[in-house]
Design an enzyme around this catalytic site. Structure first.
Site, short mmCIF file in Angstrom:
data_model
loop_
_atom_site.label_atom_id
_atom_site.label_comp_id
_atom_site.label_asym_id
_atom_site.label_seq_id
_atom_site.Cartn_x
_atom_site.Cartn_y
_atom_site.Cartn_z
N LYS A 53 100.56 7.10 15.51
CA LYS A 53 101.69 7.72 16.22
C LYS A 53 102.98 7.48 15.45
CE LYS A 53 99.21 7.50 20.50
NZ LYS A 53 98.77 6.70 21.64
N GLN A 97 100.69 1.88 25.25
CA GLN A 97 99.31 2.11 24.82
C GLN A 97 98.31 1.48 25.81
OE1 GLN A 97 98.45 4.01 21.98
NE2 GLN A 97 96.40 3.82 22.82
N ASP A 120 103.72 10.70 27.97
CA ASP A 120 102.26 10.74 28.13
C ASP A 120 101.89 11.58 29.35
OD1 ASP A 120 100.53 9.64 26.34
OD2 ASP A 120 100.80 7.58 27.03
#
Ligand code: NDP
Length: 286
Positions: A53, A97, A120
């Site tokens: 990322k 994460q 997200d």
């Protein structure tokens, strides 16, 4: 004859080039998008995802902030960090994460993220907006799958769409996006009876199961578009999807490979959401 291979790697390169131009323009105007990624613990797979990322952000000019916290980090410390990032004007997107260590309540952490920075699209406010058909952000993996379906040339409208898997991260939001495009959607899972009969009906089949090569050729309708979300590490160290690619590719109309299919598209959609988040903030300030 082999079906069309839907390369997420190639499509990503094209979309990331567009994002890069947009980011350059925004940076010139003093609104450079920024993404904060938080990793708790030292799970090797998670570390790879986080680094990928960061690399992708750098490629397109998005500012990347990384926070590596120890496995034993207390929930409150993580919540305090989220609070700081929520208030940091250089940070437009926040990604924690997953999975988090067992002593941390993941839902509580997701709930703490400012919905306008929830790139997200896991926050209940954003899931709710998706559910009611007015999403601000599109969930990254399902959005990446939709781009690959578009690449296949097959429109979901009026088609039988079957999603195998009902997780909050992939299966459920995937069903929402297909429904938004007027597909007739069935969501199958581990308690589905006669799974093969269900999957064989699909004009568009999305596999998000987490079991290597689970979808075999006899479960696929000839000519179907097959999207493989699965990322499974085999004992040999190689990666395999949830679809038996070697055999299914001969009957599918179009199919995504693993690796190089949905994976790169997920990160590309994250970059897109970070740009969207920066625009939302800019519009709120003007
Ligand atoms: P989950 O484990 O959360 O969900 C798996 C789903 O598969 C569940 O709904 C489960 O059913 C269903 N399932 C399990 N076994 C069967 C079975 N025998 N028959 C039918 N359905 C079954 O996984 P995720 O959704 O998080 O991820 C799925 C896969 O996608 C994983 O391989 C993951 O690594 C990968 N992934 C890839 C991403 C990418 O960027 N490419 C991003 C996110 C995930 P039930 O609900 O009944 O238990």
């Amino acid at each position: 004859m082999s079906g069309k291979i839907l390369s997420g790697k190639e499509l990503s390169t094209v979309i990331r080039e567009e994002i890069k131009k947009e980011v350059e323009q925004m940076t010139r105007e003093g609104n450079r998008p920024g993404l904060a990624v938080v990793l708790v613990g030292d799970d090797p797979a998670s570390k790879i995802y986080v680094n990928n990322k960061k690399k992708a952000c750098e490629e397109v000019g998005i500012q990347s902030f990384q926070y590596f916290l120890e496995e034993k980090t207390e929930e409150k410390t993580l919540l305090d960090l989220i609070d700081r990032l929520n208030r940091d004007s250089a940070v437009h997107g926040i990604l924690v994460q997953l999975p988090l260590p067992a002593h941390i309540n993941a839902q509580k952490v997701i709930d703490a993220i400012d919905p306008n920075k929830d790139v997200d699209c896991f926050h209940p406010v954003n899931s709710g907006k998706l559910f009611t058909g007015n999403p601000v952000f599109l969930p990254c993996t399902p959005a990446g799958c939709m781009e690959l379906i578009k690449l296949s040339g097959v429109k979901p409208e009026g088609k039988e769409c079957v999603v195998v898997g009902r997780s909050n991260i992939v299966g459920k939001p995937m069903a929402m996006l297909l429904m938004k495009e007027n597909g007739t959607v069935t969501v199958a899972h581990s308690r589905t009876a006669n799974l093969k009969e269900v999957t064989k009906r699909a004009d568009i089949l999305v596999a998000a199961i987490g079991k290597p090569r689970f979808i075999t050729a006899d479960m696929v309708k000839p000519g179907a578009v097959v999207i493989d979300v699965g990322i499974n590490r085999l004992e040999t160290g190689k990666l395999a999807g949830d679809v038996d690619f070697e055999n299914v590719k001969d009957i599918a109309g179009a199919i995504t490979p693993v690796p190089g299919g949905v994976g790169p598209m997920t990160i590309t959609m994250l970059l897109r959401n970070t740009v969207t988040a920066a625009k939302i903030r800019e519009n709120a300030n003007t």
